[in-house]
Design an enzyme around this catalytic site. Structure first.
Site, PDB file in Angstrom:
ATOM      1  N   GLY A   1      42.172  71.380   4.294  1.00 45.04           N
ATOM      2  CA  GLY A   1      43.239  70.718   3.565  1.00 45.04           C
ATOM      3  C   GLY A   1      42.955  70.721   2.080  1.00 45.04           C
ATOM      4  N   ALA A   2      41.677  70.457   1.744  1.00 47.98           N
ATOM      5  CA  ALA A   2      41.258  70.432   0.346  1.00 47.98           C
ATOM      6  C   ALA A   2      39.734  70.400   0.330  1.00 47.98           C
ATOM      7  CB  ALA A   2      41.833  69.216  -0.377  1.00 47.98           C
ATOM      8  N   MET A   3      39.167  70.556  -0.879  1.00 43.82           N
ATOM      9  CA  MET A   3      37.715  70.516  -1.054  1.00 43.82           C
ATOM     10  C   MET A   3      37.392  69.728  -2.309  1.00 43.82           C
ATOM     11  SD  MET A   3      34.722  71.297   0.036  1.00 43.82           S
ATOM     12  CE  MET A   3      33.124  71.029  -0.744  1.00 43.82           C
ATOM     13  N   GLU A   4      36.399  68.837  -2.172  1.00 45.46           N
ATOM     14  CA  GLU A   4      36.106  67.847  -3.195  1.00 45.46           C
ATOM     15  C   GLU A   4      35.212  68.338  -4.316  1.00 45.46           C
ATOM     16  OE1 GLU A   4      33.018  67.074   0.179  1.00 45.46           O
ATOM     17  OE2 GLU A   4      35.110  67.703   0.023  1.00 45.46           O
TER      18      GLU A   4
ATOM     19  N   GLU B   1      40.257  63.138  -1.463  1.00 43.23           N
ATOM     20  CA  GLU B   1      39.367  63.989  -2.263  1.00 43.23           C
ATOM     21  C   GLU B   1      38.845  63.237  -3.487  1.00 43.23           C
ATOM     22  OE1 GLU B   1      38.396  66.683  -0.886  1.00 43.23           O
ATOM     23  OE2 GLU B   1      39.903  66.452   0.693  1.00 43.23           O
TER      24      GLU B   1
ATOM     25  N   GLU C   1      32.792  62.134   4.856  1.00 40.14           N
ATOM     26  CA  GLU C   1      34.160  62.261   5.362  1.00 40.14           C
ATOM     27  C   GLU C   1      34.748  60.956   5.874  1.00 40.14           C
ATOM     28  OE1 GLU C   1      35.656  64.676   4.459  1.00 40.14           O
ATOM     29  OE2 GLU C   1      34.089  66.135   4.072  1.00 40.14           O
TER      30      GLU C   1
END
Length: 842
Positions: free
Chosen positions: A266-269, A301, A323
């Site tokens: 979905g996304a990466m931090e 994020e 997470e």
């Protein structure tokens, strides 16, 4: 490729302090490869041997303290560094690296809409080695700086603020280029380093004295412009709220959010440069629930900037520390700081179901597994699932209910202060919480975080008669499981107008030796875990179950309705409620439901699980007809335009469950739907895909649709439709693309897989079911984890609910050569298959 083991990481961390990475990337050398030069400054605490990781197309040279190393010594993606002396060292590595088409490493994408090319990094776990040489483990933090040579019309993004520092004129075959340099980061882990390049469309602003920006590819510019105000509003509201919660300020120099193509997650931090899948730049109409999901991912994020980036896990057994916290904080902060005030309802009906399912499979694991359970990076990748996210967030929500939010936040802030810019473990976190409460947090962590499985709570109500008063009733709660729960139980009475009114909220500790006595008549409905503050399946007494089935839509609070719908879902999965009864309940209550997340969540489960898996094939048409009836009722309810989101959900549902092509084919031919919504690209491709399944269109129609929409989304839609066509030729061609075309990108693979298996086409694809297992194993071995996971998740023949498929899959699991991520997917899919067989038998 050897996965890094925990023991190897610990030994290397004892030997080395890593200080600084200077990474130079040249992205102008061709379409397949790029040049990568890395200078690493580090110190050896004692004399010894170690290694650096790198996955090059070609290792050109390497020098240690100016002395050349033999490139031929690179073995299994490790370059030995032998005979290190105590003290400072400098390692320089020059390599040619290969771009990725699978979302791992440095992914390269050419936009079919305009021919522009973009690259971005995804370096999680061990994929940094696909981009540059590194001592690749989370507890060897260092400062990172990038220098990137890129095509002249590109801009480059990185963790730190980037500046264009030079220009290179064209010469011969060498194109003109620009050089970009990033500001040095604070110390971060290798997996968090990030870079992205391309002719980005950028919207820049400033907030709290820092530069903020949004980026997407140029072809999506109008759609990002349309939503920029909403995205930035959510971003800044969450940023401000986190600063109210956390005493540590945001630790990086900027906040960029880049929406990138063909992203696996979905996304990466990445600190300072969060990457999102660019489906979050909506080019078609979406429901408000989908906007809420995008907002939640933004909040999730951003929480990682503290949970994961500022304070980082020491090893991957503590993935949950990243997470679960980001999941909990994302939902809670969105509720507190934005217009999305009912986020926990969507969590309860969608995300939490993911956690419940994962925790009942053979592959379950504790929220916080023991160190020995995560011996290497390959095993760590298996734990990015509904347990580490949804169950962990639910456990934290229960912890807050038990501990109190004030003490919880105090413990978090102590944790940040003690471990900022460093690494921490579960024990460190529990110690930080324990400093602010008299409660036994260590015991709570052992019970909640080190165990597996879902508890089930069942109420027992007894009437109490009295000759002198109004009488009353008693409540006891049976617990099938081992965890303590602090919950509320809601009691509801039936009002004269048919509505269910909440009479009381009872605070309960489960288990308890006490019998709770309540005066007055027994309730028409009792809901355990009303408010959804714990992680447990709940059941009903007989009276409450009958009331729930008859009156679910008349329960006033959407979160309570989510708990009830979740309980009914679990009962279907456990063989305690007939699938037809669930569909009948949906038919009775969804047309009057006011919460969009509930409508979408229930319809999705009803379509993908109840109709397609839990219902016998000879009754599937009736199940789809019921779903079609629900969709039509919702359409009639929204004819006045009062709820466009609900109407869109109804149109989507009607498309997906259509068994005859006439209505949806007419929509496509007319180019419109009476009463709306507009027939945008997403709906056009959805209709065309369903018509393909039904055999109502041919490949020429797919080609014409792609010519009208040649975007990346159009390419995926066409791939899905072609694979869904009900002809032997179409299936053979799709199978060839899936399992024998190693140039297929991760997104085109997924789209093709989604189209291939269709319950309506069971006879046509029957021969491919046994072929799936050896072909998937071979594919994953060739193409790696991302495609292996996609093969297990999307290409699995889930429609074939029979013993032959189950046995073929179980035989495949005996193959020791299966890639771990594919094995995990197969274990889960086969367990779902076995459950579906049991439900059908029930």
């Amino acid at each position: 490729m050897s996965a890094l083991t925990r023991n190897e990481a610990q030994l290397r961390a004892q030997l080395l302090d890593v200080h600084h990475y200077a990474i130079a990337l040249d992205l102008t050398t061709g379409d397949e490869t790029f040049d990568s030069t890395t200078l690493i400054r580090f110190t050896a605490r004692t004399a010894g041997d170690t290694f650096v990781e790198l996955k090059p197309d070609e290792l050109r040279s390497a020098t240690l303290d100016g002395h050349p190393l033999d490139p031929a010594a690179l073995d299994d993606d490790r370059l030995p560094l032998t005979g290190l002396s105590e003290g400072p060292h400098e390692l320089r590595v020059d390599a040619r690296m290969r771009y990725s088409r699978t979302g791992e490493g440095l992914h390269r994408f050419t936009d079919p809409a305009d021919g522009e090319t973009y690259v971005y990094s995804q370096m999680f776990m061990d994929d940094v080695q696909r981009v540059f040489a590194a001592f690749d483990q989370p507890d060897l933090k260092a400062v990172f700086e990038f220098t990137v040579t890129a095509p002249a019309h590109w801009s480059v993004l990185a963790n730190g603020i980037t500046t264009r520092t030079g220009d290179r004129p064209a010469a011969g075959d060498r194109p003109a280029a620009g050089t970009w340099t990033s500001a040095p980061t604070p110390v971060i882990s290798t997996y968090l380093a990030a870079v992205a390049g391309g002719p980005w469309h950028t919207i820049a602003t400033e907030h709290a004295g820092l530069p903020f920006a949004l980026h997407c590819r140029r072809s999506l510019a109008p759609f990002l412009d349309a939503d920029a105000e909403e995205i930035l509003s959510v971003t800044t509201a969450c940023f401000d709220r986190y600063h109210e919660k956390f005493t540590e300020p945001y630790p990086f120099d900027s906040y960029d959010q880049a929406f990138v193509p063909e992203f696996n997650a979905g996304a990466m931090e990445n600190p300072g440069l969060v990457t999102f899948r660019d489906e979050f730049v909506f080019r078609s109409a979406v429901t408000d629930t989908e906007r809420q999901t995008r907002a939640m991912v933004i909040a999730h994020e951003m929480a990682h900037m503290w949970f994961g980036d500022l304070v980082t896990l020491a090893w991957f057994d503590d993935i949950w520390l990243n997470e679960s916290f980001a999941e909990y904080m994302g939902y809670q902060t969105l509720t507190e700081a934005t217009r999305f005030t009912d986020t926990w309802t969507e969590f309860g009906v969608t995300r939490k179901a993911w956690g419940y399912d994962a925790d009942q499979r053979p592959s379950t694991h504790p929220v916080a597994p023991g160190p020995d359970d995560v011996p290497d990076t390959a095993s760590a990748l298996l734990n990015f699932d509904g347990i580490s996210y949804a169950k962990g967030a639910s456990a934290l929500r229960q912890l807050v209910a038990w501990l109190g939010e004030k003490d919880f936040l105090a413990g978090i802030n102590t944790h940040f202060a003690r471990h900022k810019f460093a690494n921490a473990t579960l024990a460190d976190f529990v110690d930080s919480l324990a400093a602010h409460t008299d409660r036994d947090v260590h015991a709570w962590a052992e019970i909640w975080l080190r165990t597996t499985g879902v508890d089930t709570l069942t109420p027992h109500i007894e009437d109490v008669t009295s000759g002198e008063g109004p009488g009353g009733w008693t409540l006891t709660v049976d617990r099938d499981g081992s965890r303590p729960h602090r919950i509320t139980a809601g009691t509801y009475t039936l009002a004269p107008d048919g509505l269910l009114e909440r009479a009381e909220l009872l605070d309960l500790d489960v288990p308890s030796d006490e019998v709770l006595s309540v005066s007055g008549p027994r309730p028409a409905l009792l809901v355990l875990n009303d408010g959804d503050l714990t992680f447990a399946k709940v059941r009903f007494d007989d009276t409450s179950l009958e009331t729930a089935l008859r009156g679910l839509s008349r329960i006033p609070d959407p979160l309570t309705r989510a708990v009830v719908w979740g309980a009914l879902r679990d009962m279907v999965r456990d063989g305690e409620l007939e699938p037809e009864a669930y569909l009948a309940t949906a038919e009775a209550h969804l047309p009057g439901e006011t919460d969009l997340a509930l409508v979408q969540g229930v319809l999705t489960f009803a379509r993908t699980h109840v109709a397609d898996q839990y219902t016998d094939p000879d009754r599937r048409a009736a199940a789809l007809a019921t779903l079609g009836s629900i969709a039509r009722d919702l359409l009639r309810r929204t004819e006045d335009g009062s709820d466009p989101g609900l109407r869109l959900a109804a149109v989507r549902a009607l498309i997906s469950c259509s068994t005859q092509p006439d209505t949806i084919a007419a929509w496509l031919a007319d180019g419109s739907i009476a009463g709306g919504p507009a027939l945008d690209p997403e709906l056009r491709w959805s209709i065309l895909a369903r018509l393909a399944v039904l055999g109502a269109v041919d490949e020429a129609a797919v080609d014409a649709a792609l010519a009208a929409d040649p975007s990346a989304t159009g390419q995926e839609g066409a791939a899905r439709c072609r694979a869904a066509l009900p002809t032997p030729e179409a299936k053979a061609a799709a199978w060839q693309r899936l399992f024998h075309d190693d140039t297929l990108s991760n997104y085109l693979f997924t789209a093709t897989a989604q189209g291939f298996w269709q319950p309506e086409q069971a006879d046509l694809v029957r021969e491919y079911v046994p072929r799936y297992y050896p072909d998937a194993v071979a594919l994953a071995a060739r193409r790696g984890p991302a495609i292996g996971q996609a093969a297990g998740r999307w290409a699995f023949p889930a429609h074939a609910v029979d013993e032959a498929n189950l046995q073929a899959g179980r035989t495949c699991l005996e193959d020791p050569a299966i890639l771990p991520l594919l094995r995990r997917q197969l274990v889960d899919r086969l367990d779902d298959l076995a459950r579906a067989l049991r439900v059908r038998g029930a």
